[in-house]
Design a protein around this motif. Structure first.
Motif, PDB file in Angstrom:
ATOM      1  N   VAL A 191       0.806  -1.220   0.000  1.00 55.45           N
ATOM      2  CA  VAL A 191       0.000   0.000   0.000  1.00 55.45           C
ATOM      3  C   VAL A 191       0.841   1.274   0.000  1.00 55.45           C
ATOM      4  N   LYS A 192       2.055   1.193   0.552  1.00 55.92           N
ATOM      5  CA  LYS A 192       2.857   2.416   0.632  1.00 55.92           C
ATOM      6  C   LYS A 192       3.214   2.971  -0.748  1.00 55.92           C
ATOM      7  N   ALA A 193       3.185   2.129  -1.765  1.00 56.65           N
ATOM      8  CA  ALA A 193       3.524   2.607  -3.111  1.00 56.65           C
ATOM      9  C   ALA A 193       2.518   3.645  -3.610  1.00 56.65           C
TER      10      ALA A 193
ATOM     11  N   GLY B 193      14.996  -6.037  -1.226  1.00 55.66           N
ATOM     12  CA  GLY B 193      15.201  -4.700  -1.763  1.00 55.66           C
ATOM     13  C   GLY B 193      14.153  -4.369  -2.798  1.00 55.66           C
ATOM     14  N   SER B 194      14.259  -3.171  -3.337  1.00 57.28           N
ATOM     15  CA  SER B 194      13.294  -2.729  -4.335  1.00 57.28           C
ATOM     16  C   SER B 194      13.982  -2.491  -5.670  1.00 57.28           C
ATOM     17  N   GLN B 195      13.139  -2.374  -6.693  1.00 57.85           N
ATOM     18  CA  GLN B 195      13.652  -2.165  -8.045  1.00 57.85           C
ATOM     19  C   GLN B 195      14.688  -3.251  -8.389  1.00 57.85           C
TER      20      GLN B 195
ATOM     21  N   GLY C 161       8.435  -7.920  -1.899  1.00 55.60           N
ATOM     22  CA  GLY C 161       8.094  -7.209  -3.137  1.00 55.60           C
ATOM     23  C   GLY C 161       9.376  -6.914  -3.889  1.00 55.60           C
ATOM     24  N   GLY C 162       9.408  -5.790  -4.545  1.00 57.91           N
ATOM     25  CA  GLY C 162      10.670  -5.333  -5.103  1.00 57.91           C
ATOM     26  C   GLY C 162      10.900  -5.584  -6.574  1.00 57.91           C
ATOM     27  N   LEU C 163       9.955  -6.249  -7.250  1.00 62.46           N
ATOM     28  CA  LEU C 163      10.142  -6.461  -8.696  1.00 62.46           C
ATOM     29  C   LEU C 163      10.397  -5.126  -9.397  1.00 62.46           C
TER      30      LEU C 163
ATOM     31  N   CYS D  45       3.345 -12.584  -2.144  1.00 60.99           N
ATOM     32  CA  CYS D  45       4.318 -11.576  -2.537  1.00 60.99           C
ATOM     33  C   CYS D  45       3.704 -10.200  -2.341  1.00 60.99           C
ATOM     34  N   GLU D  46       4.570  -9.198  -2.294  1.00 58.90           N
ATOM     35  CA  GLU D  46       4.162  -7.851  -1.884  1.00 58.90           C
ATOM     36  C   GLU D  46       4.630  -6.804  -2.870  1.00 58.90           C
ATOM     37  N   PRO D  47       4.165  -6.876  -4.101  1.00 59.53           N
ATOM     38  CA  PRO D  47       4.626  -5.891  -5.069  1.00 59.53           C
ATOM     39  C   PRO D  47       3.953  -4.539  -4.846  1.00 59.53           C
ATOM     40  N   GLY D  48       4.705  -3.489  -5.018  1.00 58.28           N
ATOM     41  CA  GLY D  48       4.140  -2.151  -4.975  1.00 58.28           C
ATOM     42  C   GLY D  48       4.351  -1.508  -6.333  1.00 58.28           C
ATOM     43  N   ARG D  49       5.588  -1.116  -6.545  1.00 54.27           N
ATOM     44  CA  ARG D  49       5.981  -0.431  -7.777  1.00 54.27           C
ATOM     45  C   ARG D  49       5.590  -1.194  -9.043  1.00 54.27           C
ATOM     46  N   TYR D  50       5.762  -2.517  -9.028  1.00 59.88           N
ATOM     47  CA  TYR D  50       5.457  -3.303 -10.224  1.00 59.88           C
ATOM     48  C   TYR D  50       3.995  -3.107 -10.661  1.00 59.88           C
TER      49      TYR D  50
ATOM     50  N   ALA E  99       3.991   5.124  -8.369  1.00 59.69           N
ATOM     51  CA  ALA E  99       4.459   4.532  -7.116  1.00 59.69           C
ATOM     52  C   ALA E  99       5.451   5.456  -6.427  1.00 59.69           C
ATOM     53  N   TYR E 100       5.303   5.601  -5.126  1.00 57.07           N
ATOM     54  CA  TYR E 100       6.203   6.414  -4.309  1.00 57.07           C
ATOM     55  C   TYR E 100       6.267   7.857  -4.797  1.00 57.07           C
ATOM     56  N   CYS E 101       5.187   8.336  -5.346  1.00 58.95           N
ATOM     57  CA  CYS E 101       5.145   9.736  -5.782  1.00 58.95           C
ATOM     58  C   CYS E 101       4.101  10.478  -4.962  1.00 58.95           C
TER      59      CYS E 101
HETATM   60  C1  LIG Z   1       8.490  -1.370   0.176  1.00 60.26           C
HETATM   61  C2  LIG Z   1       8.199  -2.782   0.426  1.00 60.26           C
HETATM   62  C3  LIG Z   1       7.531  -3.546  -0.524  1.00 60.26           C
HETATM   63  C4  LIG Z   1       7.195  -3.038  -1.904  1.00 60.26           C
HETATM   64  O1  LIG Z   1       8.335  -2.727  -2.620  1.00 60.26           O
HETATM   65  P1  LIG Z   1       8.209  -2.456  -4.211  1.00 60.26           P
HETATM   66  O2  LIG Z   1       9.575  -2.146  -4.641  1.00 60.26           O
HETATM   67  O3  LIG Z   1       7.297  -1.283  -4.369  1.00 60.26           O
HETATM   68  O4  LIG Z   1       7.654  -3.673  -4.823  1.00 60.26           O
HETATM   69  C5  LIG Z   1       7.200  -4.839  -0.203  1.00 60.26           C
HETATM   70  N1  LIG Z   1       7.524  -5.367   1.004  1.00 60.26           N
HETATM   71  C6  LIG Z   1       8.167  -4.662   1.943  1.00 60.26           C
HETATM   72  C7  LIG Z   1       8.464  -5.299   3.236  1.00 60.26           C
HETATM   73  C8  LIG Z   1       8.537  -3.352   1.686  1.00 60.26           C
HETATM   74  O5  LIG Z   1       9.198  -2.663   2.619  1.00 60.26           O
END
Ligand SMILES: *Cc1c(COP(=O)(O)O)cnc(C)c1O
Length: 404
Positions: free
Chosen positions: A45-47, A187-189, A224-226, A258-263, A357-359
């Motif tokens: 959700v933070k994305a 990590g992300s990205q 997440g992090g894709l 899985c926890e994608p945000g940015r993707y 995302a993140y904007c």
């Molecule tokens: C920020 C974060 C995500 C999402 O990261 P994205 O790069 O946006 O996919 C998922 N899980 C955790 C624990 C995070 O801190």
């Protein structure tokens, strides 16, 4: 593109625009990749925490990965079921833990031994069992930007393998804790598969060793992090991602989370801003626009690259180097440095890409600039999903305390 111009005319600038068709397609691609196993995609959700964005994914079947009680309440308000919500983050207040347990969310992700005790205490207060998972820090270099790298011991996130095991045993022996999940997020990205696969191997090993002592992990959360295309990155294909994870399971029967945000959101988002004017300082050209770092801070904060284009650019126009900057009183207030753009006029429209995302979630009222409006569009049309903040909104929490 005419649509950008039409939407800017209709809703004014600066403006966030979200392509809901794109976001749905991204979700479906990822879900499809994992179809061979039980899976739950928890949108980070933070994305982008706009209620309508969360609801859009919720309607598709997604759960939510939340990092504060505020985000949990957003997810619930958007109609996401409590049993699909998880609570992550290195620092949770007792009150947040208590409320999350009261609301009976799927699980709380623990990031330290100290946190385990806090969660146990809150569960005891409620006389219920807290479903927990533990974030393991596999000490693997994700090969991404250091600010968004989280899977090394030098990062503040998660616990090492030995600590994790100790915590699982503690949890198992506690009347008030139920260890059901395991989690890593390096990590992300991320644009390389190998570190993810390596991390997954390390973590599945731990799952197997827990099984031996009768601790059965049901939820295997790969974080997440894709990575996504900001510029010319080569990306991980969802199919390859899923297959790499599957290959590390060696028969373990778990639900993959899985926890994608940015993707899911980044490239469905556009930030529209209008040119105020140009100016030349010595041999330096500046394009000054009506959006600023308070609206979209990633270039200032991480030196992040966002593609920028002049909407309605004509092919024959000559381009020259410029910095695209906002009106905020900081030298760090820029969207891009030394990019090529044609000469611009007052009111020309500029689009900043990858802005989903993140904007908007990182925006602020710095310089007493109201947060901008957000608009969703799809093949059926467009609609406002957040109105522009007014001056009265901005002073609402202060005005009653103003003394004569
Ligand atoms: C920020 C974060 C995500 C999402 O990261 P994205 O790069 O946006 O996919 C998922 N899980 C955790 C624990 C995070 O801190």
């Amino acid at each position: 593109m005419r649509t950008f111009q039409t939407l800017a005319d209709k809703y004014d600038t600066p403006l966030y625009l979200y392509d809901f068709d794109y976001m749905r397609d991204q979700y479906n691609k990822l879900k499809e990749a994992f179809r061979a196993k039980k899976s739950l995609i928890c949108y980070a959700v933070k994305a982008n925490s706009n209620l309508s964005v969360i609801k859009h994914f919720g309607d598709l079947g997604a759960g939510c990965d939340c990092v504060s009680i505020g985000e949990i309440n957003r997810a619930l308000r958007a109609g996401v079921k409590n049993y699909k919500i998880i609570f992550s983050g290195v620092g949770k207040r007792d009150e947040e833990i208590f409320e999350a347990l009261q609301k009976d969310i799927l699980l709380i992700n623990l990031e330290s031994e100290a946190e385990l005790q806090r969660v146990e205490l809150q569960a005891q207060k409620l006389q219920k069992q807290a479903r927990i998972s533990i974030r393991v820090n596999p000490n693997i270099d994700p090969k991404t930007h250091p600010y968004i790298s989280t899977g090394l011991h030098e990062n503040k996130f998660g616990v090492d393998l030995d600590t994790a095991k100790r915590m699982y045993i503690k949890a198992k022996n506690s009347e008030f804790l139920d260890p059901v999940g395991i989690h890593f997020h390096i990590g992300s990205q991320l644009t390389q598969l190998e570190p993810i696969k390596e991390a997954s191997e390390v973590v599945t090993d731990l799952v197997r060793s827990l099984k031996v002592i009768d601790i059965n992990i049901k939820f295997f959360d790969i974080g997440g992090g894709l990575g996504i295309q900001y510029d010319d990155e080569t990306l991980i294909e969802p199919y390859d991602y899923a297959q790499a994870i599957f290959s590390t399971l060696h028969g373990l029967d778990v639900t993959i989370m899985c926890e994608p945000g940015r993707y899911l959101t980044a490239n469905g988002g556009y930030f529209l801003t209008k040119v105020l004017y140009e100016k030349i300082n010595g041999d330096k050209r500046f394009v000054i626009v009506d959006g600023a770092m308070n609206d979209l801070i990633r270039p200032s904060l991480y030196n992040a690259y966002h593609k920028i284009e002049l909407v309605n650019q004509k092919e024959e126009q000559d381009e020259s180097l410029c910095d695209v900057v906002g009106p905020v009183c900081e030298s760090g207030d820029f969207f891009a440095k030394n990019i090529k753009l044609p000469h611009t006029q007052h009111d020309d429209l500029i689009v900043i890409k990858s802005a989903g995302a993140y904007c908007s979630t990182m925006s602020s009222n710095y310089n007493t600039r109201g947060r901008v409006a957000e608009v969703a569009f799809d093949s059926n049309g467009d609609r406002l999903i957040r109105r522009r903040e007014t001056f009265e909104d901005m002073i609402a929490l202060e005005k009653d305390y103003l003394k004569d």
